[in-house]
Design a protein around this motif. Structure first.
Motif: not given
Length: 726
Positions: A177-186
């Motif tokens: 979940s963290s990797m997905l959200s940070e990827m979208l923010f990135g």
């Protein structure tokens, strides 16, 4: 019949109420990620309650079935979530509160049937680097026992919007979940940065000031969004609470100011509409004043004013675009659409924060969607303006073509004149070439001299290499001597079955050493850190080992404080001979020594600067050593202190030099530090001692690797761990 229907209805209502009250959050083997909305209860209060008060006031709580969103409130909010951990083994869960702007949070985890509890305190009133897990959201690791029921309480208070998206994750689910959200923010931040770079490149290419001015409101949006999502607090100023509080109002005031400046220039407001020109100047002044006010006003007042002024600014910008478009400025068409979309995003976002609209994907991302569309449409507006200007430029270029043709002919004439000058310079160049050839012969002679000198240097290099090999061989032999005087692992295991020794010299030989001795009544174990490392430290370690053996084995001194007093006196006597009131040497040692009384199950401890760390009944405790090093304490005035630990339960003890905690590395190239070292020992204390040794080594290796740059070991490293059962 009516009576039967009435009773049936009452029974169903009571059953549904009981079911709703008793519904608990189930964490089982099939659960990877779950929101506790249907299991949670909450209430708001102006009073201050302790956790014990709250546990007696369950009648005050109300159910909620979707993400709790109370808007802006000055009340404290309590949330209760009953948990059934229906798994046959202990498991770690991650509890996430997805609102980085909350001021204060305190979470309590209570095992049902017990009074004691675990609590965590956090919020953006605390420095970011004080969080248990460094994440933009508030993350709590929960270690839950098998087949156990718990009560989770959350106490929250904030001047920002009080919305509380809660979620439980397994470790794999949390990482995904963290990797997905940070990827979208990135992706979002990347789009913004690309637009900034793109417009900056166009500015340098076209020299159109509008592209440069457009970069600043884009940056204002980036600044605001990174602050609201917690990324700026995490990566830019994790130590500063003040910056976290003023970032959002400063970002809003910066956006108001720069968006009005861009509008003034892009729409040419002064030419097309004087009223709109002065309205935009007023909004720009408001933006500047609000930026100053945000540094000194209360947060609640500042944010209330900011929301009103930002809404007014959006209205003024849209109105300006419409008025100036009607006055004949065709550049404004995309401008109007851009600010209309962005204003819709602002209104939707603010209504969601105030609790008027429900939290969902649209309301939660309305502002970011509005920003992307606004940036896209404003880019189209700039492009449209460029096309119009380009057509006008082509007409001007046609007129310039004739002038260029005349200039070309003039240039050809000048080129011919320049060619004649170059031919003259060529003859002079030939003369200089002959001088260079003469100088080259001299250089060749000098090269032969250098070759001779290089041969002599190579010979000296071989001699130095031979001497270095001999010195290294001597030091390696000294290493074998030093290893021979150290206690064997077998002898330490004989005294303490559960134990380990982590010993990593910085150089071939070490200034750290450990000492062990056992009698019928006592077991002695010590970790000693001598001044320096390498060969000087090794000499000191051999002196220390000899003196300890004499004091304990020969003189039969067994009290650890008396051992340190005698050792201090002996070191001063052997190394610190006085010369006219001044000691010649400043060498000494820091150490921690433990003496276990077998008959009484008492561990006696004395320390010279180094502490004793021990873990009993799931609690980490520390016994500090005295502040004077061996060899530095005044023999007449200072005596080392005896400290005792009565062992009533299985207890793990740790003594160490300062080499482990002082090692540099990690993401920010910092020391491990005393606090992180103690936390690491506490975390590993539940493992078998051989696993503890392996884990300490692995952590140290990863820490030294850092962010791709491997740090060198800076000091000798010694950590000793052992367990005593009463």
């Amino acid at each position: 019949m009516k009576i039967l229907i009435t009773y049936t209805t009452i029974f169903l209502l009571i059953s549904s109420m009981i079911h709703a009250q008793n519904q608990r959050l189930l964490l089982d083997e099939l659960t990877e990620e779950i929101e506790p909305n249907s299991s949670g209860k909450y209430f708001q209060t102006d009073s201050i309650y302790t956790i014990n008060d709250i546990r007696r006031k369950h009648n005050l709580f109300s159910n909620y079935n979707e993400t709790l969103n109370l808007g802006f409130t000055d009340k404290q909010v309590w949330i209760n979530i009953p948990i059934d951990h229906d798994i046959n083994h202990a498991q770690s869960w991650y509890f996430e509160i997805d609102n980085p702007s909350l001021d204060y949070l305190k979470i309590y985890l209570i095992e049902e049937g017990k009074n004691n509890f675990i609590s965590w305190e956090m919020g953006d009133l605390f420095p970011f680097n004080s969080r248990i897990i460094e994440h933009r959201n508030f993350i709590i690791p929960l270690d839950l026992k098998p087949k156990t029921k718990y009560q989770l309480y959350i106490n929250a208070k904030s001047l920002n919007a009080m919305y509380l998206p809660l979620k439980f994750h397994t470790s794999d689910s949390f990482l995904e979940s963290s990797m997905l959200s940070e990827m979208l923010f990135g992706l979002y931040f990347g789009i913004i940065l690309i637009m900034i770079i793109y417009n900056l490149m166009i500015f340098f290419s076209l020299k159109d000031i509008n592209y440069l001015l457009y970069i600043f409101p884009i940056f204002g949006n980036l600044f605001f969004f990174s602050s609201e999502t917690g990324h700026s607090f995490q990566y830019l100023h994790p130590w500063s609470i003040f910056m976290q509080k003023v970032n959002i109002p400063i970002a809003i005031s910066f956006w108001i100011t720069t968006s009005t400046v861009f509008t003034l220039s892009f729409l040419k407001a002064k030419i097309y509409s004087k009223p709109m020109y002065y309205a935009l100047l007023v909004m720009m002044s408001f933006g500047i004043l609000l930026g100053i006010f945000s540094l000194f006003g209360t947060y609640e007042t500042v944010m209330g004013t900011m929301n009103k002024v930002s809404t007014l600014n959006a209205i003024v910008l849209i109105t300006s675009g419409i008025v100036i478009y009607n006055k004949g400025n065709k550049f404004a068409r995309f401008f109007i659409m851009a600010w209309a979309v962005f204003s819709l995003g602002i209104f939707t976002h603010n209504l969601a924060l105030m609790g008027i609209l429900p939290l969902n994907f649209i309301t939660d991302n309305a502002l970011s969607i509005g920003v992307i569309l606004e940036i896209t449409l404003l880019s189209l507006a700039l492009s449209d303006k460029f096309k119009i200007i380009q057509r006008e430029t082509e007409i001007v270029q046609a007129n310039l073509f004739k002038q260029q043709e005349n200039d070309r002919k003039t240039l050809e004439r000048r080129v011919k004149e320049r060619t004649r000058q170059m031919e003259k310079m060529s003859s002079e160049a030939d003369r200089y070439t002959r001088k260079i050839e003469s100088a080259y012969g001299e250089i060749q002679s000098m090269n032969q001299t250098l070759v001779s000198q290089n041969s002599e240097i190579e010979l000296q290099k071989k001699q130095l290499s031979t001497k270095n090999e001999k010195i290294t061989a001597s030091i390696n032999y000294a290493q074998r001597i030093q290893q021979a005087i150290l206690p064997s692992d077998k002898s330490i295991k004989h005294s303490f079955e559960n134990s380990f020794v982590l010993f990593r010299p910085k150089d071939i030989v070490s200034g750290d050493f450990y000492w062990h001795h056992e009698t019928d009544k006592h077991i002695f174990i010590a970790a000693i850190d001598c001044t320096g490392h390498g060969v000087p430290g090794a000499f000191m370690s051999m002196i220390g080992e000899r003196l300890l053996k004499k004091i304990v084995v020969t003189d039969k001194v067994w009290m650890p404080n008396k051992i340190l007093d005698r050792l201090n006196k002996a070191i001063i006597g052997e190394l610190h001979e006085k010369d006219e009131g001044t000691r010649k040497l400043k060498d000494g040692m820091d150490l921690a020594i433990c003496v276990y009384e077998k008959r009484n199950s008492i561990l006696n401890f004395a320390g010279a600067k180094n502490p004793l760390i021990y873990i009993a009944n799931d609690r980490l405790l520390q016994v500090k050593g005295d502040k004077m090093s061996i060899g530095a304490a005044d023999i007449e005035k200072f005596k080392y202190k005896l400290q005792r630990v009565v062992i009533t339960a299985p207890t793990s003890f740790y003594i160490a030099s300062d080499g482990y905690q002082d090692q540099f590395g990690g993401p920010q190239n910092r020391k491990i530090g005393r606090k992180k070292f103690r936390e690491l020992l506490f975390m590993l204390s539940k493992l078998p001692f051989d696993k503890q040794l392996l884990s300490l080594n692995q952590f140290l290796n990863r820490w030294m690797e850092g962010e791709g740059k491997k740090e060198n070991q800076i000091d000798d490293i010694l950590v000793i761990g052992f367990q005593i059962n009463p």
